[in-house]
Enzyme design. Structure first.
Site, PDB file in Angstrom:
ATOM      1  CD  GLU A  31      62.485   5.520 128.314  1.00  0.00           C
ATOM      2  OE1 GLU A  31      61.843   4.987 129.226  1.00  0.00           O
ATOM      3  OE2 GLU A  31      62.610   6.763 128.206  1.00  0.00           O
ATOM      4  CB  THR A  40      62.497   9.102 138.665  1.00  0.00           C
ATOM      5  OG1 THR A  40      61.757  10.226 138.174  1.00  0.00           O
ATOM      6  CG2 THR A  40      62.647   9.221 140.151  1.00  0.00           C
ATOM      7  CB  SER A  45      68.316   8.120 148.352  1.00  0.00           C
ATOM      8  OG  SER A  45      67.735   9.387 148.425  1.00  0.00           O
ATOM      9  CB  ALA A  46      70.780   4.176 145.492  1.00  0.00           C
ATOM     10  CG  HIS A  49      63.222   3.397 151.945  1.00  0.00           C
ATOM     11  ND1 HIS A  49      63.938   4.264 152.734  1.00  0.00           N
ATOM     12  CD2 HIS A  49      63.120   3.988 150.731  1.00  0.00           C
ATOM     13  CE1 HIS A  49      64.262   5.336 152.030  1.00  0.00           C
ATOM     14  NE2 HIS A  49      63.780   5.205 150.806  1.00  0.00           N
ATOM     15  CB  SER A 337      60.777   7.744 147.912  1.00  0.00           C
ATOM     16  OG  SER A 337      61.513   6.908 148.754  1.00  0.00           O
ATOM     17  CB  CYS A 402      87.803   3.892 133.752  1.00  0.00           C
ATOM     18  SG  CYS A 402      87.437   4.748 135.285  1.00  0.00           S
TER      19      CYS A 402
HETATM   20  C1  LIG Z   1      65.141  12.471 144.969  1.00  0.00           C
HETATM   21  C2  LIG Z   1      64.609  11.073 144.934  1.00  0.00           C
HETATM   22  C3  LIG Z   1      65.023  10.128 145.878  1.00  0.00           C
HETATM   23  C4  LIG Z   1      64.497   8.837 145.866  1.00  0.00           C
HETATM   24  N1  LIG Z   1      65.024   7.904 146.705  1.00  0.00           N
HETATM   25  C5  LIG Z   1      64.513   6.648 146.711  1.00  0.00           C
HETATM   26  C6  LIG Z   1      65.069   5.661 147.563  1.00  0.00           C
HETATM   27  O1  LIG Z   1      66.088   5.856 148.210  1.00  0.00           O
HETATM   28  N2  LIG Z   1      64.448   4.458 147.622  1.00  0.00           N
HETATM   29  C7  LIG Z   1      63.334   4.184 146.909  1.00  0.00           C
HETATM   30  O2  LIG Z   1      62.779   3.112 147.067  1.00  0.00           O
HETATM   31  N3  LIG Z   1      62.831   5.075 146.020  1.00  0.00           N
HETATM   32  C8  LIG Z   1      63.416   6.290 145.895  1.00  0.00           C
HETATM   33  N4  LIG Z   1      62.946   7.211 145.011  1.00  0.00           N
HETATM   34  C9  LIG Z   1      61.855   6.816 144.119  1.00  0.00           C
HETATM   35  C10 LIG Z   1      62.359   5.988 142.927  1.00  0.00           C
HETATM   36  O3  LIG Z   1      63.460   6.586 142.334  1.00  0.00           O
HETATM   37  C11 LIG Z   1      61.199   5.888 141.929  1.00  0.00           C
HETATM   38  O4  LIG Z   1      60.091   5.358 142.588  1.00  0.00           O
HETATM   39  C12 LIG Z   1      61.509   5.006 140.732  1.00  0.00           C
HETATM   40  O5  LIG Z   1      62.734   5.316 140.138  1.00  0.00           O
HETATM   41  C13 LIG Z   1      60.368   5.189 139.725  1.00  0.00           C
HETATM   42  O6  LIG Z   1      60.636   4.431 138.580  1.00  0.00           O
HETATM   43  P1  LIG Z   1      59.674   4.553 137.319  1.00  0.00           P
HETATM   44  O7  LIG Z   1      60.070   3.454 136.412  1.00  0.00           O
HETATM   45  O8  LIG Z   1      58.270   4.644 137.766  1.00  0.00           O
HETATM   46  O9  LIG Z   1      59.983   5.981 136.707  1.00  0.00           O
HETATM   47  P2  LIG Z   1      61.131   6.458 135.710  1.00  0.00           P
HETATM   48  O10 LIG Z   1      62.450   5.918 136.074  1.00  0.00           O
HETATM   49  O11 LIG Z   1      61.022   7.936 135.625  1.00  0.00           O
HETATM   50  O12 LIG Z   1      60.727   5.788 134.327  1.00  0.00           O
HETATM   51  C14 LIG Z   1      59.666   6.270 133.526  1.00  0.00           C
HETATM   52  C15 LIG Z   1      60.124   6.222 132.089  1.00  0.00           C
HETATM   53  O13 LIG Z   1      59.038   6.565 131.235  1.00  0.00           O
HETATM   54  C16 LIG Z   1      59.565   7.225 130.111  1.00  0.00           C
HETATM   55  N5  LIG Z   1      58.486   7.965 129.445  1.00  0.00           N
HETATM   56  C17 LIG Z   1      57.797   9.026 129.918  1.00  0.00           C
HETATM   57  N6  LIG Z   1      56.889   9.458 129.005  1.00  0.00           N
HETATM   58  C18 LIG Z   1      57.016   8.625 127.937  1.00  0.00           C
HETATM   59  C19 LIG Z   1      56.369   8.574 126.664  1.00  0.00           C
HETATM   60  N7  LIG Z   1      55.417   9.458 126.310  1.00  0.00           N
HETATM   61  N8  LIG Z   1      56.746   7.595 125.805  1.00  0.00           N
HETATM   62  C20 LIG Z   1      57.711   6.690 126.118  1.00  0.00           C
HETATM   63  N9  LIG Z   1      58.359   6.731 127.305  1.00  0.00           N
HETATM   64  C21 LIG Z   1      58.032   7.671 128.209  1.00  0.00           C
HETATM   65  C22 LIG Z   1      60.621   8.125 130.717  1.00  0.00           C
HETATM   66  O14 LIG Z   1      61.567   8.568 129.763  1.00  0.00           O
HETATM   67  C23 LIG Z   1      61.223   7.232 131.789  1.00  0.00           C
HETATM   68  O15 LIG Z   1      62.377   6.556 131.350  1.00  0.00           O
HETATM   69  C24 LIG Z   1      63.487   8.499 144.943  1.00  0.00           C
HETATM   70  C25 LIG Z   1      63.082   9.428 143.983  1.00  0.00           C
HETATM   71  C26 LIG Z   1      63.674  10.686 143.952  1.00  0.00           C
HETATM   72  C27 LIG Z   1      63.320  11.633 142.875  1.00  0.00           C
END
Ligand SMILES: Cc1cc2nc3c(=O)[nH]c(=O)nc-3n(C[C@H](O)[C@H](O)[C@H](O)COP(=O)(O)OP(=O)(O)OC[C@H]3O[C@@H](n4cnc5c(N)ncnc54)[C@H](O)[C@@H]3O)c2cc1C
Length: 483
Positions: A31, A40, A45-46, A49, A337, A402
């Site tokens: 990470e 992300t 929205s947490a 669905h 999402s 807190c």
């Molecule tokens: C506005 C918004 C609303 C949403 N609401 C919902 C919801 O209500 N319900 C739902 O189901 N989904 C929702 N989602 C979608 C959900 O948040 C995402 O699908 C989910 O968090 C994706 O997780 P992830 O692990 O793929 O990505 P991330 O959490 O972004 O994790 C990816 C990680 O990779 C790391 N990384 C990137 N490049 C590198 C690198 N070169 N080397 C090492 N590490 C790296 C980053 O630092 C990051 O920590 C929403 C998203 C958004 C933006």
């Protein structure tokens, strides 16, 4: 050499790591930030669905419906807040009704249980504060709310409890495919692995392009929010959506698992993958749209605003597959999402079907796998008797750090020392909530700095707020002895 190197410790990467530990495998999460769940996963929205809206046959539809059904067990095992409170999609005039009917039919086809269209009087029974212009709604009883970063942190902790490694502050900068392995160049040294899982969120295209010809792009789409004080927690009882648009699910009003109300998001395509600022225009849009749902929304009770970036894939769907160009390289990309809702199902599929499928006989079941994390200590929820018992054993539970959220020093110390423990001020906040209340850390922040410094054996000057080099202390204000 590792069996599997996972790039990215968001809810997707950590979930996959945890499911891989059901096998006797050597797994590492890499990470680039200084905490898990820092992308992300910490700003969305947490919502879990129900899964009625993605097109039939898509990965989004499949993983959302399967994932939703897994939440109860996963959150029990990992001691994560999850409440199945149901959701409404509101129609504000008869022209919206066909949209509700389409969602209902799609949901039934996808196997979403309990869906029905309800009329105005039933909406009012469920949600007395919703606008009187709502004429009908799609009711989805299986929708819920969850602590998103809590889930990722607990996934990482459970993966580590079962033997996985986590390397923070480790950015993958290059990847080379050799005959039987990958060599990953990172900011903390080379890592060798038989398989690579690309769970790097917004950067999944950049990472894939390190080993393959470009096949997809990931474009950032920002969503902005208001978070309201828990004094107005009874404003809505369920997740209240409006009819969707082509940009997404529209603006929602929902409780959070911590008793706040979340209002948002908008949807705006932005240029770069780090534009997580909020904007006056974006927030004004959310305000106006949300008023359709509840006319008198108490925006004066806002305790914070924030935004998150959706990883919008050029393919339109989640990409969850071993690359055909580079065997052994698994893309889990474009997880916008409902990615959070889909995370448990994606994790099992990637671990069991893809990774174990590739590793074959090398992946033996791990008989020692423990699916449960150690219970988190939540002082406020205990009976007086239990509180006294705990304080007798560990006096730091008698010190409230807190006051907004009633969090004790003992809880903070525990959050620091667990596997995948807190290393930053916001890392502590995400794990046990000091600073998440009305004062947003104004009072407890300095105490949290002291505790982090003491427990991590570092200088207070080295304590970071969030993200690399986000030091908040620059020097002493008063001179030392004799000055
Ligand atoms: C506005 C918004 C609303 C949403 N609401 C919902 C919801 O209500 N319900 C739902 O189901 N989904 C929702 N989602 C979608 C959900 O948040 C995402 O699908 C989910 O968090 C994706 O997780 P992830 O692990 O793929 O990505 P991330 O959490 O972004 O994790 C990816 C990680 O990779 C790391 N990384 C990137 N490049 C590198 C690198 N070169 N080397 C090492 N590490 C790296 C980053 O630092 C990051 O920590 C929403 C998203 C958004 C933006």
């Amino acid at each position: 050499m590792y069996d599997v190197a996972i790039i990215g410790a968001g809810v997707i990467g950590t979930g996959i790591a945890r499911e891989l530990m059901r096998y006797q495998l050597k797994v590492i999460m890499l990470e680039k930030e200084n905490d898990v769940a820092d992308g992300t996963t910490k700003a969305n929205s947490a919502i879990v669905h129900a899964g009625y809206d993605a097109p039939f046959g898509s990965n989004k539809a499949r993983f959302n419906v399967e994932g939703n059904a897994m939440f109860d067990q996963v959150c029990k095992d990992l001691d994560v807040h999850f409440k199945q409170i149901g959701s409404l999609v509101l129609a504000f005039d008869e022209e919206d009704r066909p949209t509700l009917e389409e969602l209902l039919e799609n949901g039934k086809r996808l196997g979403v249980p309990g869906l029905e269209i309800i009329e105005a009087d039933r909406i009012r029974e469920i949600e007395p504060n919703v606008s009187h212009t709502a004429v009908a709604a799609l009711w989805a009883p299986t929708a819920g709310i969850v602590g998103p970063w809590e889930l990722a942190i607990s996934y990482a902790e459970n993966a580590m409890d079962n033997g996985a490694e986590l390397r923070l502050n480790t950015e993958v900068t290059a990847i080379e495919k050799k005959e039987n392995k990958f060599v990953l160049t990172t900011s903390t040294g080379d890592v060798e692995a038989k398989l690579v899982v690309n769970a790097s969120g917004l950067h999944a295209d950049d990472i894939y392009n390190m080993v393959a010809e470009s096949e997809f792009t990931i474009n950032p789409r920002r969503g902005e929010y208001f978070l309201l004080d828990n004094e107005v927690s009874d404003l809505v009882n369920t997740v209240v959506f409006q009819c969707p648009t082509k940009m997404g699910k529209g603006v929602l009003v929902s409780p959070t698992v911590d008793g706040n109300i979340i209002v948002g998001p908008n949807a705006e395509d932005v240029e770069t993958k780090d534009e997580i600022n909020t904007t006056a225009e974006g927030l004004a849009f959310v305000r106006e749209k949300a008023k359709l749902t509840i006319e008198e929304l108490p925006f004066h009770m806002t305790i914070t605003n924030f935004s998150g970036l959706r990883a919008e894939p050029s393919t339109g769907d989640f990409i969850v597959e071993e690359s055909k160009q580079v065997l052994g390289f698994v893309n889990v990309a474009g997880i916008k999402s409902p990615g959070l809702s889909s995370a448990p199902a994606i994790a099992v599929y990637v671990a069991e079907t893809i990774c174990v499928g590739i590793l074959g006989a090398d992946a033996k079941k791990n008989p020692a796998f423990n699916p449960k994390t150690r219970k988190k200590l939540r002082f406020e929820g205990l009976s007086d008797e239990k509180k006294e018992d705990l304080i007798r054993v560990e006096p730091s539970f008698a010190r409230i750090i807190c006051r907004c959220e009633t969090i004790t020093e003992g809880e903070i110390v525990d959050a620091i020392h667990r596997n995948a423990g807190a290393r930053t001020i916001n890392g502590v906040k995400r794990r046990c909530r000091p600073g998440a209340g009305r004062c947003q850390g104004g009072f407890c922040g300095p105490r949290v700095v002291e505790i982090l410094a003491r427990e991590l054996k570092i200088s207070p000057m080295e304590v970071e707020l969030e993200g690399k080099d986000s030091h908040i202390l620059v020097g002493e204000t008063k001179g030392g002895a004799g000055e």
